[in-house]
Design an enzyme around this catalytic site. Structure first.
Site, mmCIF file in Angstrom:
data_model
loop_
_atom_site.group_PDB
_atom_site.id
_atom_site.type_symbol
_atom_site.label_atom_id
_atom_site.label_comp_id
_atom_site.label_asym_id
_atom_site.label_seq_id
_atom_site.Cartn_x
_atom_site.Cartn_y
_atom_site.Cartn_z
ATOM 1 N N ASP A 46 0.818 -1.216 0.000
ATOM 2 C CA ASP A 46 0.000 0.000 0.000
ATOM 3 C C ASP A 46 0.851 1.264 0.000
ATOM 4 O OD1 ASP A 46 -2.371 -1.501 0.077
ATOM 5 O OD2 ASP A 46 -2.304 -1.628 2.248
ATOM 6 N N ARG A 127 -0.663 0.722 16.234
ATOM 7 C CA ARG A 127 -1.014 1.878 15.404
ATOM 8 C C ARG A 127 -0.934 3.205 16.160
ATOM 9 N NH1 ARG A 127 0.596 -1.144 11.941
ATOM 10 N NH2 ARG A 127 -0.780 -2.127 10.411
ATOM 11 N N ASP A 156 -7.626 -0.011 10.878
ATOM 12 C CA ASP A 156 -6.445 0.833 11.058
ATOM 13 C C ASP A 156 -6.683 2.284 10.679
ATOM 14 O OD1 ASP A 156 -4.854 -1.111 12.134
ATOM 15 O OD2 ASP A 156 -3.884 -1.664 10.256
ATOM 16 N N SER A 208 -1.899 -10.428 3.093
ATOM 17 C CA SER A 208 -1.759 -9.147 3.772
ATOM 18 C C SER A 208 -1.218 -9.445 5.165
ATOM 19 C CB SER A 208 -3.112 -8.439 3.863
ATOM 20 O OG SER A 208 -2.985 -7.235 4.595
#
Length: 438
Positions: A46, A127, A156, A208
């Protein structure tokens, strides 16, 4: 008279009322140019393509990449060269391991927080610590916007953006997955190939993944169908350990020492939080500990299937729970278990920097004041077996609990206790009988 503003690349638009709009109940679009963007950069698929995408769509703006090191290991190798080559002006690699463990991992563990009974929140609490540092750098660099690579389907995006709002409430946020034309990971790979962005993955092994010191997650491909069994024994699937089926046939003992709910030593060897987790990751991984296959409820409403590897964390959670079993009184333990669900939801939902999370942490800290002691465990083919626990603050009294003769507990006292405890049951039954309800 208001000038007409022309929409073009490199702009952020906001609705801004004027006297003209008040008269006609309309609004105009005010243009804010984006010249400098700070990107939360992992080097994965990404964020790798986001750098050239930002420059293409925001008038060749400056892109500053920030990578938070929370234990990704070799994933950070060559990251600076890759970021610069794909268009970033520079890359910050920030060592956040100590802060991650001490300020996020251990407070969550002390609270006993587990999402939906299985998930030890590995991605969830990584995060906020990364996003917090991204904000700090963005403010120091005088950036116009912060960008992240989170999808519009995931959790996220919330975790990043709630942290940004907590520390830079007026900062513009760019979320490409919510505005670009790319619709799938295959199309992302197409874009990367067209823009000469180097990738470490291919279409066939394109799980992923998210890795940090605490865990590794796997999503996508065959895992999207819950009917498919995870390929634990397939070469390259597991990274932090082995499957229980190929783990050694001999059990391994490990002892963990805690002080006020924090692990301070393994097998008598003291260490900081980072070194302890690394040691237990190795030991747990070798013995097939900490594999979770879960269909979880995402914050955005959908269900998602994932496989998590959390070897060291699973050992620590288990040991901590065993220690609490002798150090906490029943009422405190029950209340803590109830609040642990709420704590896990807050972490999962990105609400770390909130008053309610801080309040729950304060409660958890209070419960841990006497959680000091040693827990011994036996690890065997994915199983964690209790092998003994001691504490100078234990509430377990062998003399009271014994089945042998004792001088501290009068068993006749239980008759009166049962009469009082069972009084509501007895009264209801008697009245029901009078009313003919039996």
């Amino acid at each position: 008279m208001n000038e007409e503003l022309i929409i073009g690349n490199g702009t952020m638009w906001a609705s801004f009322p004027t006297s003209y709009s008040k008269e006609r109940n309309k609004s105009i679009m005010v243009k804010k140019e984006i010249k400098k963007v700070v990107l939360a950069y992992s080097g994965g698929l990404d964020t790798s393509i986001i750098i050239p995408w930002l420059k293409e769509n925001y008038n060749n703006c400056e892109v500053i990449a920030v990578s938070g090191d929370v234990g990704q290991g070799t994933e950070l190798d060559g990251l600076e060269e890759k970021a610069i080559k794909t268009g970033a002006s520079k890359l910050y690699i920030e060592d956040l391991n100590k802060e991650f463990v001490e300020d996020f991992v251990f407070p969550t563990m002390k609270a006993g927080a587990v999402y939906e009974g299985k998930y030890l929140l590995g991605t969830s609490f990584a995060r906020p610590v990364i996003a917090k540092r991204v904000v700090e750098i963005a403010l120091a660099e005088g950036a116009d916007a912060i960008c992240h690579g989170c999808t519009g389907k995931g959790n996220d995006q919330v975790r990043f953006e709630l942290t940004i709002k907590a520390f830079a409430p007026e900062m513009e946020i760019i979320a490409p997955w919510r505005i670009w034309d790319i619709k799938s990971r295959d199309e992302e790979i197409d874009y990367a190939e067209a823009h000469n962005v180097p990738l470490k993955i291919n279409r066939e092994t394109n799980y992923s993944k998210d890795k940090n010191l605490w865990h590794l997650s796997h999503e996508g491909l065959d895992l999207e169908d819950p009917a498919n069994e995870p390929q634990y024994d397939k070469e390259g699937f597991l990274e932090l350990g082995v499957s229980p089926f190929t783990a050694p046939d001999k059990a391994v003992y490990v002892s963990i020492q805690f002080e006020k709910g924090i692990p301070v030593a393994v097998d008598g060897v003291k260490g900081d939080g980072v070194s302890i987790i690394k040691k237990l990751n190795k030991l747990g991984g070798e013995n097939g500990i900490g594999l979770v296959d879960i269909v979880e409820n995402r914050l955005v409403g959908m269900k998602s299937r994932g496989v998590y590897e959390t070897p060291g964390g699973t050992i620590l959670y288990h040991a901590h729970e065993v220690l609490e079993s002798i150090c906490l009184d029943k009422a405190t333990q029950r209340m803590k278990q109830k609040l642990a669900i709420d704590f896990a939801d807050l972490v999962y939902n990105g609400q770390w920097f909130t008053p309610v999370r801080e309040a729950l942490s304060a409660f958890a800290d209070k419960t841990q004041e006497n959680c000091t002691g040693e827990v011994k465990l036996k690890l065997y083919k994915g199983n964690i077996i209790n092998a003994g626990v001691t504490s100078p603050y234990t509430l377990y009294d062998e003399e009271v609990a014994t089945f042998d003769a004792d001088d501290v507990y009068d068993q006749n006292d239980s008759a009166g206790f049962i009469n009082l405890f069972g009084l509501p049951v007895k009264v209801k039954a008697m009245l029901d009988k009078k009313r003919g309800n039996n």
